[in-house]
Write a protein that holds these residues in place. Structure first.
Motif, mmCIF file in Angstrom:
data_model
loop_
_atom_site.group_PDB
_atom_site.id
_atom_site.type_symbol
_atom_site.label_atom_id
_atom_site.label_comp_id
_atom_site.label_asym_id
_atom_site.label_seq_id
_atom_site.Cartn_x
_atom_site.Cartn_y
_atom_site.Cartn_z
ATOM 1 N N ASP A 1 29.398 39.572 45.708
ATOM 2 C CA ASP A 1 29.463 41.002 45.426
ATOM 3 C C ASP A 1 28.780 41.388 44.126
ATOM 4 N N GLY A 2 28.555 40.425 43.242
ATOM 5 C CA GLY A 2 27.831 40.705 42.019
ATOM 6 C C GLY A 2 28.580 41.548 41.021
ATOM 7 N N ALA A 3 29.823 41.931 41.338
ATOM 8 C CA ALA A 3 30.534 42.860 40.472
ATOM 9 C C ALA A 3 31.368 42.166 39.416
ATOM 10 N N GLN A 4 31.720 40.911 39.641
ATOM 11 C CA GLN A 4 32.586 40.218 38.699
ATOM 12 C C GLN A 4 32.272 38.735 38.758
ATOM 13 N N SER A 5 32.374 38.049 37.618
ATOM 14 C CA SER A 5 32.050 36.628 37.597
ATOM 15 C C SER A 5 33.004 35.853 38.477
ATOM 16 N N ALA A 6 32.491 34.772 39.078
ATOM 17 C CA ALA A 6 33.286 33.989 40.018
ATOM 18 C C ALA A 6 34.485 33.329 39.357
ATOM 19 N N GLU A 7 34.392 33.073 38.037
ATOM 20 C CA GLU A 7 35.469 32.352 37.361
ATOM 21 C C GLU A 7 36.800 33.101 37.445
ATOM 22 N N SER A 8 36.773 34.425 37.553
ATOM 23 C CA SER A 8 38.005 35.195 37.538
ATOM 24 C C SER A 8 38.512 35.510 38.940
ATOM 25 N N LEU A 9 37.807 35.067 39.984
ATOM 26 C CA LEU A 9 38.199 35.343 41.354
ATOM 27 C C LEU A 9 38.986 34.173 41.926
ATOM 28 N N VAL A 10 40.000 34.490 42.720
ATOM 29 C CA VAL A 10 40.820 33.426 43.293
ATOM 30 C C VAL A 10 41.088 33.706 44.765
ATOM 31 N N THR A 11 41.480 32.654 45.463
ATOM 32 C CA THR A 11 42.024 32.772 46.813
ATOM 33 C C THR A 11 43.516 32.492 46.720
ATOM 34 N N VAL A 12 44.321 33.387 47.275
ATOM 35 C CA VAL A 12 45.769 33.186 47.300
ATOM 36 C C VAL A 12 46.183 33.000 48.753
ATOM 37 N N VAL A 13 47.029 32.009 49.000
ATOM 38 C CA VAL A 13 47.411 31.654 50.362
ATOM 39 C C VAL A 13 48.926 31.698 50.507
ATOM 40 N N TRP A 14 49.385 32.328 51.558
ATOM 41 C CA TRP A 14 50.788 32.268 51.957
ATOM 42 C C TRP A 14 50.868 31.584 53.325
ATOM 43 N N THR B 1 41.411 36.823 49.646
ATOM 44 C CA THR B 1 40.221 36.133 49.140
ATOM 45 C C THR B 1 39.492 36.959 48.089
ATOM 46 N N ARG B 2 38.830 36.244 47.175
ATOM 47 C CA ARG B 2 38.024 36.848 46.111
ATOM 48 C C ARG B 2 38.786 37.930 45.357
ATOM 49 N N ALA B 3 40.013 37.605 45.055
ATOM 50 C CA ALA B 3 40.907 38.585 44.446
ATOM 51 C C ALA B 3 40.761 38.602 42.929
ATOM 52 N N GLN B 4 40.810 39.791 42.341
ATOM 53 C CA GLN B 4 40.803 39.971 40.903
ATOM 54 C C GLN B 4 42.235 39.825 40.380
ATOM 55 N N PRO B 5 42.380 39.570 39.084
ATOM 56 C CA PRO B 5 43.722 39.333 38.527
ATOM 57 C C PRO B 5 44.727 40.420 38.857
ATOM 58 N N GLN B 6 44.311 41.708 38.793
ATOM 59 C CA GLN B 6 45.255 42.786 39.076
ATOM 60 C C GLN B 6 45.712 42.759 40.533
ATOM 61 N N GLN B 7 44.808 42.395 41.433
ATOM 62 C CA GLN B 7 45.162 42.305 42.843
ATOM 63 C C GLN B 7 46.136 41.159 43.092
ATOM 64 N N VAL B 8 45.882 40.031 42.440
ATOM 65 C CA VAL B 8 46.767 38.877 42.579
ATOM 66 C C VAL B 8 48.159 39.214 42.075
ATOM 67 N N THR B 9 48.227 39.848 40.909
ATOM 68 C CA THR B 9 49.521 40.200 40.321
ATOM 69 C C THR B 9 50.321 41.105 41.253
ATOM 70 N N ALA B 10 49.667 42.122 41.811
ATOM 71 C CA ALA B 10 50.354 43.060 42.693
ATOM 72 C C ALA B 10 50.817 42.377 43.972
ATOM 73 N N ALA B 11 49.965 41.547 44.550
ATOM 74 C CA ALA B 11 50.315 40.873 45.802
ATOM 75 C C ALA B 11 51.459 39.894 45.595
ATOM 76 N N LEU B 12 51.437 39.177 44.471
ATOM 77 C CA LEU B 12 52.496 38.218 44.200
ATOM 78 C C LEU B 12 53.818 38.919 43.892
ATOM 79 N N ALA B 13 53.758 40.074 43.241
ATOM 80 C CA ALA B 13 54.980 40.820 42.960
ATOM 81 C C ALA B 13 55.659 41.262 44.251
ATOM 82 N N ALA B 14 54.845 41.583 45.258
ATOM 83 C CA ALA B 14 55.393 42.039 46.535
ATOM 84 C C ALA B 14 55.755 40.883 47.460
#
Length: 273
Positions: free
Chosen positions: A114-127, A82-95
Protein backbone atom coordinates in the motif's frame (compact mmCIF):
# COMPACT_ATOMS: atom_id res chain seq x y z
CA UNK A 1 -19.38 -21.64 9.20
CA UNK A 2 -17.69 -24.51 7.38
CA UNK A 3 -19.07 -27.82 6.11
CA UNK A 4 -18.42 -29.68 9.37
CA UNK A 5 -20.12 -26.99 11.46
CA UNK A 6 -23.15 -27.06 9.20
CA UNK A 7 -23.31 -30.87 9.38
CA UNK A 8 -23.07 -30.70 13.19
CA UNK A 9 -25.84 -28.09 13.31
CA UNK A 10 -28.17 -30.24 11.21
CA UNK A 11 -27.35 -33.29 13.33
CA UNK A 12 -28.28 -31.40 16.50
CA UNK A 13 -31.63 -30.46 15.00
CA UNK A 14 -32.20 -34.06 13.88
CA UNK A 15 -31.34 -35.40 17.32
CA UNK A 16 -33.55 -32.87 19.09
CA UNK A 17 -30.71 -31.30 21.07
CA UNK A 18 -31.06 -27.95 19.26
CA UNK A 19 -34.44 -26.29 18.67
CA UNK A 20 -35.18 -25.57 15.05
CA UNK A 21 -35.72 -21.87 15.82
CA UNK A 22 -32.20 -21.63 17.31
CA UNK A 23 -30.76 -23.31 14.24
CA UNK A 24 -32.67 -20.89 12.03
CA UNK A 25 -31.22 -17.95 13.96
CA UNK A 26 -27.70 -19.21 13.30
CA UNK A 27 -28.43 -19.94 9.63
CA UNK A 28 -29.72 -16.41 9.12
CA UNK A 29 -26.08 -15.30 9.32
CA UNK A 30 -25.54 -17.12 6.03
CA UNK A 31 -24.43 -16.11 3.57
CA UNK A 32 -23.44 -12.72 5.04
CA UNK A 33 -24.02 -10.22 7.82
CA UNK A 34 -23.87 -6.42 7.48
CA UNK A 35 -21.54 -4.87 10.06
CA UNK A 36 -19.68 -1.54 10.13
CA UNK A 37 -20.25 -0.87 6.44
CA UNK A 38 -19.05 -4.33 5.43
CA UNK A 39 -20.82 -7.52 4.42
CA UNK A 40 -19.19 -10.34 6.37
CA UNK A 41 -19.08 -13.49 4.25
CA UNK A 42 -19.88 -16.21 6.79
CA UNK A 43 -20.53 -18.62 3.93
CA UNK A 44 -17.07 -18.46 2.37
CA UNK A 45 -15.49 -21.34 4.28
CA UNK A 46 -18.44 -23.52 3.34
CA UNK A 47 -17.89 -22.71 -0.35
CA UNK A 48 -14.11 -22.56 -0.58
CA UNK A 49 -12.73 -24.27 2.53
CA UNK A 50 -11.29 -21.08 4.02
CA UNK A 51 -12.92 -18.03 5.64
CA UNK A 52 -12.31 -14.52 4.40
CA UNK A 53 -9.69 -12.36 6.09
CA UNK A 54 -9.93 -8.79 7.36
CA UNK A 55 -7.64 -6.48 5.37
CA UNK A 56 -6.56 -3.63 7.62
CA UNK A 57 -5.61 -0.77 5.26
CA UNK A 58 -8.47 1.64 4.64
CA UNK A 59 -10.50 0.54 7.67
CA UNK A 60 -10.92 2.45 10.90
CA UNK A 61 -9.92 0.81 14.19
CA UNK A 62 -13.61 0.55 15.12
CA UNK A 63 -14.43 -1.16 11.84
CA UNK A 64 -11.66 -3.68 12.36
CA UNK A 65 -12.85 -4.45 15.88
CA UNK A 66 -16.50 -4.85 14.89
CA UNK A 67 -15.76 -6.98 11.84
CA UNK A 68 -13.45 -9.32 13.76
CA UNK A 69 -16.05 -9.62 16.53
CA UNK A 70 -18.76 -10.51 14.01
CA UNK A 71 -16.61 -13.16 12.37
CA UNK A 72 -15.79 -14.72 15.72
CA UNK A 73 -19.41 -14.66 16.87
CA UNK A 74 -20.44 -16.28 13.59
CA UNK A 75 -18.11 -19.20 14.18
CA UNK A 76 -15.44 -18.32 11.63
CA UNK A 77 -11.95 -19.63 12.14
CA UNK A 78 -9.18 -18.92 11.67
CA UNK A 79 -9.90 -15.19 11.75
CA UNK A 80 -7.09 -13.02 10.39
CA UNK A 81 -6.61 -9.28 10.61
CA UNK A 82 -3.86 -8.54 8.09
CA UNK A 83 -1.52 -5.58 7.59
CA UNK A 84 -2.95 -3.95 10.65
CA UNK A 85 -1.69 -0.67 12.12
CA UNK A 86 -1.15 -0.36 15.88
CA UNK A 87 -4.45 1.47 16.46
CA UNK A 88 -6.36 -1.23 14.59
CA UNK A 89 -4.65 -3.98 16.57
CA UNK A 90 -5.40 -2.26 19.87
CA UNK A 91 -9.09 -1.84 19.03
CA UNK A 92 -9.51 -5.40 17.76
CA UNK A 93 -7.77 -6.88 20.79
CA UNK A 94 -9.86 -4.78 23.18
CA UNK A 95 -13.00 -6.23 21.61
CA UNK A 96 -11.72 -9.77 21.00
CA UNK A 97 -8.68 -10.52 23.13
CA UNK A 98 -9.13 -14.23 23.77
CA UNK A 99 -6.89 -16.48 21.71
CA UNK A 100 -5.29 -13.74 19.65
CA UNK A 101 -1.75 -14.20 18.34
CA UNK A 102 0.34 -11.27 17.02
CA UNK A 103 2.66 -11.92 14.13
CA UNK A 104 4.66 -8.76 13.39
CA UNK A 105 6.32 -8.29 10.04
CA UNK A 106 10.08 -8.73 9.77
CA UNK A 107 12.07 -5.55 9.48
CA UNK A 108 12.66 -4.61 5.87
CA UNK A 109 12.60 -1.75 3.43
CA UNK A 110 9.84 -3.05 1.17
CA UNK A 111 6.75 -0.91 0.61
CA UNK A 112 4.49 -3.88 1.40
CA UNK A 113 1.91 -3.04 -1.21
CA UNK A 114 0.00 0.00 0.00
CA UNK A 115 2.98 2.32 0.31
CA UNK A 116 1.28 4.23 3.11
CA UNK A 117 3.17 2.89 6.10
CA UNK A 118 6.44 1.06 6.67
CA UNK A 119 6.17 -2.71 6.90
CA UNK A 120 7.87 -2.78 10.31
CA UNK A 121 4.75 -1.41 12.02
CA UNK A 122 2.26 -3.74 10.28
CA UNK A 123 1.18 -7.02 11.85
CA UNK A 124 -1.05 -10.00 11.24
CA UNK A 125 -3.29 -10.91 14.16
CA UNK A 126 -4.87 -14.37 14.27
CA UNK A 127 -7.75 -15.74 16.31
CA UNK A 128 -8.71 -19.44 16.40
CA UNK A 129 -5.64 -20.85 14.68
CA UNK A 130 -6.23 -24.24 13.09
CA UNK A 131 -4.72 -27.44 14.45
CA UNK A 132 -1.15 -28.23 13.43
CA UNK A 133 -0.60 -29.94 10.09
CA UNK A 134 2.28 -32.11 8.93
CA UNK A 135 3.02 -30.65 5.49
CA UNK A 136 6.45 -29.13 4.96
CA UNK A 137 6.23 -25.70 3.34
CA UNK A 138 9.30 -23.56 2.72
CA UNK A 139 9.06 -19.77 2.48
CA UNK A 140 12.24 -18.66 0.72
CA UNK A 141 13.17 -15.00 0.34
CA UNK A 142 15.90 -13.51 -1.83
CA UNK A 143 17.00 -10.70 0.49
CA UNK A 144 16.33 -9.33 3.94
CA UNK A 145 14.32 -6.48 2.38
CA UNK A 146 11.83 -9.09 1.18
CA UNK A 147 11.28 -10.12 4.81
CA UNK A 148 7.93 -8.38 5.46
CA UNK A 149 6.21 -10.16 2.58
CA UNK A 150 7.77 -13.51 3.51
CA UNK A 151 6.68 -12.96 7.10
CA UNK A 152 3.11 -12.28 6.01
CA UNK A 153 3.04 -15.53 4.03
CA UNK A 154 4.42 -17.50 6.97
CA UNK A 155 1.93 -15.91 9.40
CA UNK A 156 -1.03 -16.80 7.21
CA UNK A 157 0.20 -20.38 6.81
CA UNK A 158 0.60 -20.61 10.58
CA UNK A 159 -3.01 -19.52 11.08
CA UNK A 160 -4.08 -22.57 9.09
CA UNK A 161 -1.84 -24.94 11.01
CA UNK A 162 1.19 -25.01 8.72
CA UNK A 163 4.50 -24.17 10.38
CA UNK A 164 6.53 -22.77 7.51
CA UNK A 165 10.29 -23.30 7.31
CA UNK A 166 11.84 -19.89 6.61
CA UNK A 167 14.90 -19.68 4.37
CA UNK A 168 16.14 -16.11 4.08
CA UNK A 169 18.73 -14.19 2.06
CA UNK A 170 19.42 -16.75 -0.67
CA UNK A 171 19.29 -14.36 -3.62
CA UNK A 172 21.24 -15.43 -6.70
CA UNK A 173 23.76 -12.61 -6.48
CA UNK A 174 25.43 -14.94 -3.96
CA UNK A 175 24.87 -18.28 -5.65
CA UNK A 176 26.65 -20.20 -2.88
CA UNK A 177 23.95 -19.10 -0.43
CA UNK A 178 21.25 -20.58 -2.66
CA UNK A 179 23.15 -23.83 -3.25
CA UNK A 180 23.49 -24.35 0.50
CA UNK A 181 19.67 -24.67 0.73
CA UNK A 182 19.02 -26.91 -2.30
CA UNK A 183 18.26 -30.00 -0.16
CA UNK A 184 15.80 -28.00 1.95
CA UNK A 185 13.98 -26.81 -1.16
CA UNK A 186 13.96 -30.26 -2.75
CA UNK A 187 12.34 -31.87 0.32
CA UNK A 188 9.44 -29.39 0.52
CA UNK A 189 5.79 -30.15 -0.18
CA UNK A 190 5.40 -26.59 -1.47
CA UNK A 191 7.66 -23.55 -1.78
CA UNK A 192 6.72 -19.87 -1.64
CA UNK A 193 9.46 -17.76 -3.25
CA UNK A 194 9.60 -14.08 -2.33
CA UNK A 195 11.92 -11.88 -4.40
CA UNK A 196 12.24 -8.34 -5.70
CA UNK A 197 14.86 -6.73 -7.95
CA UNK A 198 14.85 -8.96 -11.08
CA UNK A 199 12.97 -11.84 -9.40
CA UNK A 200 15.36 -14.55 -10.59
CA UNK A 201 15.12 -16.68 -7.44
CA UNK A 202 11.78 -18.19 -8.50
CA UNK A 203 13.31 -19.73 -11.63
CA UNK A 204 16.22 -21.19 -9.69
CA UNK A 205 13.96 -22.73 -7.04
CA UNK A 206 11.61 -24.24 -9.61
CA UNK A 207 14.63 -25.88 -11.21
CA UNK A 208 15.62 -27.85 -8.10
CA UNK A 209 12.31 -29.01 -6.59
CA UNK A 210 9.31 -31.00 -7.74
CA UNK A 211 7.08 -29.16 -5.27
CA UNK A 212 4.56 -26.52 -6.37
CA UNK A 213 6.30 -23.12 -6.50
CA UNK A 214 4.27 -20.00 -5.71
CA UNK A 215 6.26 -16.89 -6.62
CA UNK A 216 5.72 -13.49 -4.99
CA UNK A 217 7.33 -10.45 -6.63
CA UNK A 218 8.08 -7.67 -4.19
CA UNK A 219 8.36 -3.91 -4.60
CA UNK A 220 12.02 -4.03 -3.49
CA UNK A 221 14.60 -2.69 -5.94
CA UNK A 222 16.16 0.29 -7.65
CA UNK A 223 14.44 2.38 -10.33
CA UNK A 224 14.51 -0.25 -13.07
CA UNK A 225 12.72 -2.64 -10.71
CA UNK A 226 9.65 -0.43 -11.26
CA UNK A 227 8.31 -1.10 -7.77
CA UNK A 228 7.97 -4.81 -8.43
CA UNK A 229 6.79 -4.81 -12.04
CA UNK A 230 10.15 -6.08 -13.31
CA UNK A 231 10.11 -9.04 -10.91
CA UNK A 232 6.46 -9.72 -11.72
CA UNK A 233 7.10 -9.89 -15.47
CA UNK A 234 10.30 -11.90 -15.02
CA UNK A 235 8.50 -14.50 -12.91
CA UNK A 236 5.73 -14.78 -15.50
CA UNK A 237 8.35 -15.16 -18.23
CA UNK A 238 10.35 -17.79 -16.33
CA UNK A 239 11.84 -20.65 -18.34
CA UNK A 240 11.15 -23.01 -15.42
CA UNK A 241 7.84 -24.74 -16.08
CA UNK A 242 4.95 -24.70 -13.63
CA UNK A 243 5.59 -21.59 -11.54
CA UNK A 244 2.47 -19.84 -10.25
CA UNK A 245 2.78 -16.09 -9.70
CA UNK A 246 0.70 -13.86 -7.43
CA UNK A 247 0.56 -10.08 -7.32
CA UNK A 248 3.29 -7.75 -6.11
CA UNK A 249 3.88 -7.98 -2.34
CA UNK A 250 0.97 -10.42 -1.97
CA UNK A 251 2.27 -12.75 0.72
CA UNK A 252 -1.30 -13.41 1.85
CA UNK A 253 -2.35 -14.55 -1.62
CA UNK A 254 0.66 -16.84 -1.94
CA UNK A 255 -0.13 -18.50 1.38
CA UNK A 256 -3.78 -19.02 0.45
CA UNK A 257 -2.83 -20.49 -2.94
CA UNK A 258 -0.53 -22.87 -1.09
CA UNK A 259 -3.32 -23.87 1.29
CA UNK A 260 -5.56 -24.77 -1.63
CA UNK A 261 -2.85 -27.03 -3.03
CA UNK A 262 -2.27 -28.67 0.35
CA UNK A 263 -6.01 -29.12 1.00
CA UNK A 264 -6.53 -30.75 -2.39
CA UNK A 265 -3.65 -33.13 -1.76
CA UNK A 266 -5.06 -33.97 1.67
CA UNK A 267 -8.49 -34.72 0.20
CA UNK A 268 -6.94 -36.99 -2.41
CA UNK A 269 -5.06 -38.89 0.30
CA UNK A 270 -8.26 -39.37 2.30
CA UNK A 271 -10.14 -40.64 -0.73
CA UNK A 272 -7.37 -43.14 -1.49
CA UNK A 273 -7.57 -44.69 1.98
Amino acid sequence: MDAQELADLLAEVRDGTLPADDALTRLRRLPYAEVAGARIDHHRALRTGHPEAVYGPGKSPDQCARIVAEMLSGGSGPVLLTRAQPQQVTAALAACLGGAVHRPADRGSGRFGDGAQSAESLVTVVWRSADARSERVVVASAGTSDGPVACEAAAVLSAFGVSAHRVADIGLAGLHRFLAEVDTLADADAVIVVAGMEGALATAVAGVTAAPVIAVPTSVGYGAALEGVTALLAMHASCAAGISVVGIDNGFGAAMATMRVLDLAARCRREDV
